[in-house]
Design a protein around this motif. Structure first.
Motif, mmCIF file in Angstrom:
data_model
loop_
_atom_site.group_PDB
_atom_site.id
_atom_site.type_symbol
_atom_site.label_atom_id
_atom_site.label_comp_id
_atom_site.label_asym_id
_atom_site.label_seq_id
_atom_site.Cartn_x
_atom_site.Cartn_y
_atom_site.Cartn_z
ATOM 1 N N ALA A 131 0.806 -1.215 -0.048
ATOM 2 C CA ALA A 131 -0.281 -0.088 0.089
ATOM 3 C C ALA A 131 0.805 1.182 0.038
ATOM 4 C CB ALA A 131 -0.915 -0.121 1.297
ATOM 5 N N ASP A 147 1.816 2.321 -3.382
ATOM 6 C CA ASP A 147 0.966 3.129 -4.112
ATOM 7 C C ASP A 147 0.952 4.720 -3.799
ATOM 8 O OD1 ASP A 147 -1.344 4.095 -5.721
ATOM 9 O OD2 ASP A 147 -2.569 2.585 -4.892
ATOM 10 N N GLU A 161 -1.137 6.884 -4.480
ATOM 11 C CA GLU A 161 -2.463 7.263 -4.070
ATOM 12 C C GLU A 161 -3.182 6.678 -2.964
ATOM 13 O OE1 GLU A 161 -4.010 9.510 -5.966
ATOM 14 O OE2 GLU A 161 -2.148 9.838 -6.943
ATOM 15 N N HIS A 162 -2.551 5.820 -2.214
ATOM 16 C CA HIS A 162 -2.982 5.153 -1.025
ATOM 17 C C HIS A 162 -2.663 5.900 -0.005
ATOM 18 C CE1 HIS A 162 -4.549 1.661 1.258
ATOM 19 N NE2 HIS A 162 -3.472 2.059 2.066
ATOM 20 N N ASP A 211 -5.935 4.060 3.447
ATOM 21 C CA ASP A 211 -7.238 3.460 2.836
ATOM 22 C C ASP A 211 -8.341 4.602 2.772
ATOM 23 O OD1 ASP A 211 -8.175 1.245 1.710
ATOM 24 O OD2 ASP A 211 -9.493 0.761 3.472
ATOM 25 N N GLU A 236 -8.870 6.573 0.448
ATOM 26 C CA GLU A 236 -9.369 6.347 -0.928
ATOM 27 C C GLU A 236 -10.474 5.417 -1.238
ATOM 28 O OE1 GLU A 236 -6.609 3.374 -0.676
ATOM 29 O OE2 GLU A 236 -6.310 5.665 -0.003
ATOM 30 N N SER A 237 -10.561 4.660 -0.489
ATOM 31 C CA SER A 237 -11.582 3.721 -0.673
ATOM 32 C C SER A 237 -12.927 3.985 0.039
ATOM 33 C CB SER A 237 -10.869 2.127 -0.254
ATOM 34 O OG SER A 237 -10.965 2.055 1.093
ATOM 35 N N ILE A 238 -12.839 4.788 0.897
ATOM 36 C CA ILE A 238 -14.114 5.220 1.651
ATOM 37 C C ILE A 238 -15.194 6.124 0.717
ATOM 38 C CG2 ILE A 238 -15.052 6.515 3.540
ATOM 39 C CD1 ILE A 238 -12.492 5.858 5.054
ATOM 40 N N GLU A 239 -16.094 5.538 0.541
ATOM 41 C CA GLU A 239 -17.182 6.346 -0.409
ATOM 42 C C GLU A 239 -18.102 7.235 0.169
ATOM 43 O OE1 GLU A 239 -18.957 3.871 -3.319
ATOM 44 O OE2 GLU A 239 -16.886 2.815 -3.721
#
Length: 114
Positions: free
Chosen positions: A23, A26, A28-29, A32, A34-37
């Protein structure tokens, strides 16, 4: 360095979890996020992280000051000058003197950091 009195109770921020090495690779990571919508959840977690990083930064500065004061202690045979401490920490000499003073204040006035 004028520091506020430490009479308020320390807040315990959200723990900072170490990220897996894949992670970290990356760009952009970031924890986490970036994964929360859900924007409400994203704001809550981002705020937790912000508070945790601020608390960590403040605590780290206090430990820097303690170390500077210990290194400058005239009772040490291997005492360092403010200039030598500044060079090691990549500070200005004036800032090193202020950190030494702050560290001495912490040593004499607070067992908070132990």
């Amino acid at each position: 360095m004028a520091e506020p009195e430490r009479t308020e109770r320390r807040l315990r921020p959200a723990p900072l979890l170490f990220e897996p090495s894949e992670a970290v690779a990356d760009p952009e990571h970031f924890f986490d996020l970036e994964s929360i919508e859900d924007p409400r959840e994203l704001l809550a977690r981002a705020t937790e992280l912000t508070l945790a990083f601020r608390a960590a930064q403040e605590r780290a500065v206090e430990f820097q000051a303690l170390a500077a004061a210990q290194l400058a202690d005239p009772r040490r045979f291997d005492r360092l000058t403010a200039a030598a401490i500044a060079e090691r920490a990549e500070w200005t000499e004036d800032y090193a003197r202020k950190m030494i003073e702050f560290g001495e204040t912490l040593q004499h006035g607070s067992a908070d950091l132990a």
